[in-house]
Design a protein around this motif. Structure first.
Motif, short mmCIF file in Angstrom:
data_model
loop_
_atom_site.label_atom_id
_atom_site.label_comp_id
_atom_site.label_asym_id
_atom_site.label_seq_id
_atom_site.Cartn_x
_atom_site.Cartn_y
_atom_site.Cartn_z
N PHE A 142 0.83 -1.21 0.00
CA PHE A 142 0.00 0.00 0.00
C PHE A 142 0.86 1.26 0.00
CE2 PHE A 142 -2.83 3.13 2.17
CZ PHE A 142 -3.77 3.22 1.16
N VAL A 143 1.90 1.28 0.83
CA VAL A 143 2.78 2.45 0.85
C VAL A 143 3.56 2.56 -0.46
CG1 VAL A 143 4.79 1.33 1.90
CG2 VAL A 143 4.40 3.76 2.29
N GLY A 144 3.82 1.43 -1.10
CA GLY A 144 4.44 1.46 -2.42
C GLY A 144 3.51 2.10 -3.44
N LEU A 145 2.22 1.78 -3.34
CA LEU A 145 1.24 2.40 -4.23
C LEU A 145 1.16 3.90 -3.97
CD1 LEU A 145 -1.09 2.23 -6.28
CD2 LEU A 145 -2.62 1.74 -4.35
N MET A 146 1.20 4.31 -2.71
CA MET A 146 1.21 5.73 -2.37
C MET A 146 2.40 6.44 -3.01
SD MET A 146 0.28 5.44 1.68
CE MET A 146 0.95 7.07 2.01
N THR A 147 3.55 5.80 -2.92
CA THR A 147 4.77 6.39 -3.49
C THR A 147 4.65 6.53 -5.00
OG1 THR A 147 6.07 5.39 -1.71
CG2 THR A 147 7.27 6.13 -3.67
N PHE A 148 4.11 5.51 -5.65
CA PHE A 148 3.91 5.55 -7.10
C PHE A 148 2.98 6.69 -7.49
CE2 PHE A 148 1.34 4.30 -10.80
CZ PHE A 148 2.33 4.19 -11.76
N ILE A 149 1.89 6.87 -6.75
CA ILE A 149 0.94 7.94 -7.04
C ILE A 149 1.61 9.30 -6.93
CG2 ILE A 149 -1.13 9.11 -6.18
CD1 ILE A 149 -2.20 6.31 -5.40
N LEU A 150 2.41 9.49 -5.88
CA LEU A 150 3.07 10.78 -5.68
C LEU A 150 4.09 11.05 -6.78
CD1 LEU A 150 2.81 13.07 -3.63
CD2 LEU A 150 4.78 12.13 -2.43
N ILE A 151 4.84 10.02 -7.17
CA ILE A 151 5.83 10.19 -8.24
C ILE A 151 5.15 10.52 -9.57
CG2 ILE A 151 7.56 8.99 -9.63
CD1 ILE A 151 8.43 7.53 -7.11
N MET A 152 4.04 9.85 -9.85
CA MET A 152 3.31 10.13 -11.09
C MET A 152 2.74 11.55 -11.08
SD MET A 152 3.78 7.69 -13.05
CE MET A 152 2.70 8.32 -14.34
N SER A 153 2.36 12.05 -9.91
CA SER A 153 1.88 13.44 -9.84
C SER A 153 3.01 14.42 -10.15
CB SER A 153 1.29 13.72 -8.46
OG SER A 153 2.29 13.84 -7.46
N SER A 154 4.23 14.02 -9.85
CA SER A 154 5.38 14.86 -10.20
C SER A 154 5.58 14.87 -11.72
CB SER A 154 6.64 14.33 -9.51
OG SER A 154 7.69 15.27 -9.56
N VAL A 155 5.30 13.73 -12.37
CA VAL A 155 5.40 13.66 -13.83
C VAL A 155 4.37 14.59 -14.48
CG1 VAL A 155 5.13 12.16 -15.84
CG2 VAL A 155 6.34 11.33 -13.81
N THR A 156 3.13 14.54 -13.99
CA THR A 156 2.09 15.41 -14.55
C THR A 156 2.40 16.88 -14.28
OG1 THR A 156 0.74 15.12 -12.56
CG2 THR A 156 0.32 13.64 -14.41
N MET A 157 3.10 17.15 -13.17
CA MET A 157 3.51 18.53 -12.88
C MET A 157 4.52 19.00 -13.92
SD MET A 157 2.93 20.92 -10.54
CE MET A 157 3.05 22.31 -11.64
N VAL A 158 5.45 18.13 -14.30
CA VAL A 158 6.42 18.46 -15.35
C VAL A 158 5.70 18.80 -16.65
CG1 VAL A 158 8.25 17.53 -16.83
CG2 VAL A 158 8.31 17.14 -14.36
N LEU A 159 4.69 18.00 -16.99
CA LEU A 159 3.93 18.24 -18.21
C LEU A 159 3.17 19.56 -18.14
CD1 LEU A 159 2.56 14.62 -18.79
CD2 LEU A 159 4.42 15.77 -20.02
N ALA A 160 2.69 19.93 -16.96
CA ALA A 160 2.00 21.21 -16.80
C ALA A 160 2.96 22.38 -17.01
CB ALA A 160 1.35 21.30 -15.42
N VAL A 161 4.16 22.26 -16.46
CA VAL A 161 5.17 23.33 -16.64
C VAL A 161 5.57 23.44 -18.11
CG1 VAL A 161 7.53 24.02 -16.08
CG2 VAL A 161 6.03 23.15 -14.28
N GLU A 162 5.74 22.30 -18.76
CA GLU A 162 6.11 22.31 -20.18
C GLU A 162 5.01 22.96 -21.02
OE1 GLU A 162 6.10 21.15 -24.27
OE2 GLU A 162 4.68 20.32 -22.80
N ALA A 163 3.75 22.68 -20.68
CA ALA A 163 2.63 23.30 -21.39
C ALA A 163 2.61 24.80 -21.13
CB ALA A 163 1.31 22.67 -20.96
N GLY A 164 3.01 25.21 -19.94
CA GLY A 164 3.09 26.63 -19.63
C GLY A 164 4.12 27.35 -20.47
N HIS A 165 5.23 26.68 -20.75
CA HIS A 165 6.25 27.28 -21.63
C HIS A 165 5.70 27.50 -23.03
CE1 HIS A 165 9.65 25.56 -18.89
NE2 HIS A 165 9.11 26.66 -18.40
N ARG A 166 4.73 26.68 -23.43
CA ARG A 166 4.11 26.83 -24.74
C ARG A 166 2.88 27.75 -24.69
NH1 ARG A 166 1.61 22.69 -25.96
NH2 ARG A 166 2.03 21.16 -24.32
N ASN A 167 2.59 28.26 -23.49
CA ASN A 167 1.39 29.09 -23.29
C ASN A 167 0.12 28.37 -23.73
OD1 ASN A 167 2.64 31.44 -22.20
ND2 ASN A 167 3.33 32.01 -24.25
N ASP A 168 0.08 27.07 -23.45
CA ASP A 168 -1.07 26.26 -23.80
C ASP A 168 -1.98 26.15 -22.57
OD1 ASP A 168 -2.90 24.22 -24.44
OD2 ASP A 168 -1.46 23.23 -25.76
#
Length: 258
Positions: free
Chosen positions: A97-123
């Motif tokens: 379960f704690v492994g699943l929690m860790t995976f969820i948090l890491i994946m949220s960091s990935v989506t954060m990267v994608l949000a920042v990249e979209a911001g650079h494109r003003n999308d």
């Protein structure tokens, strides 16, 4: 007749700094965020060093893991303590379960990267989409942590027979279920104290991060950043969120694996 003098190495462009070059080519807001994160690094490092110091002061359990029972004499085995999954009683996979929690948090960091990249494109649409996914990841992690705390506090059905000093200063021997700051069925009192303090302090940071993520998601959705012409706020919140994710990796390593 007027003359304008410009110092060598100093840009004539005046930005939010009010003059002069921007250190490390970072805006004032991002530099202040880095300063805050640096101070927080020292705080978490102190907590984890304290945990490690107390951890090594107790002997490890030397018997077979399947016969482990809680005791004040040795440090508990994490995979035997954190082996529960919501809505199941007969399945006890270690740290799943704690492994699943860790995976969820890491994946949220990935989506954060994608949000920042979209911001650079003003999308605007992509920023809003990825911020929403990041927000949902943060909320899911907090929900999982709340369940884990609840299970840790209430403990197992069998509990453990421990000898300890109660609130009245009396030495008692009794069956202990769950955990509090005085005693816990899993091992020494310091085990539960450190668990509540370190994971709680990190959870507090995640809660602040979720609030900031919602703010960024809302402002992106209504077009605030589009009107400003940049998405720097998303970048600053992204720095904070990546820090929270990175700290959890160390908390997970120290508390659940060592």
């Amino acid at each position: 007749m007027s003359t304008t003098a410009t110092a060598i190495g100093v840009s004539p462009k005046r930005g939010v700094w009010g003059g002069g070059n921007e250190p490390l080519k970072a805006s004032y807001g991002k530099l202040m965020m880095w300063f805050f994160l640096l101070s927080d690094i020292f705080t978490f490092a102190a907590f984890l060093i304290t945990y490690a110091s107390i951890r090594v002061s107790f002997p490890a359990y030397t018997g077979p893991s399947d016969t482990f029972v809680g005791s004040n004499e040795y440090w508990p085995i994490p995979e035997m303590v954190f082996d529960a999954i919501p809505f199941t009683h007969s399945i006890h996979p270690p740290l799943a379960f704690v492994g699943l929690m860790t995976f969820i948090l890491i994946m949220s960091s990935v989506t954060m990267v994608l949000a920042v990249e979209a911001g650079h494109r003003n999308d605007r649409n992509d920023v809003t989409k990825w911020m929403l996914w990041t927000l949902l990841g943060g909320i899911t992690f907090l929900s999982c942590q709340a369940w884990e705390w609840n299970h840790f506090i209430h403990g197992t059905d069998g509990g453990s027979v421990l000898t300890y000093v109660n609130k009245l200063g009396q030495v008692v021997t009794e069956t202990v279920h769950g955990a509090n700051l005085m005693v816990n069925e899993y091992g020494p009192a310091s085990f539960a104290q450190l668990f509540f303090f370190i994971t709680g302090f990190h959870g507090f940071h995640v809660t602040i991060g979720v609030f900031l993520l919602f703010l960024a998601f809302y402002q992106s959705a209504v077009g605030v950043y589009e009107q400003r012409g940049h998405y720097e706020m998303v970048e600053k919140i992204g720095l904070y969120w990546h820090f929270v994710d990175l700290v959890w990796v160390f908390v997970f390593t120290f508390f659940y694996l060592i």
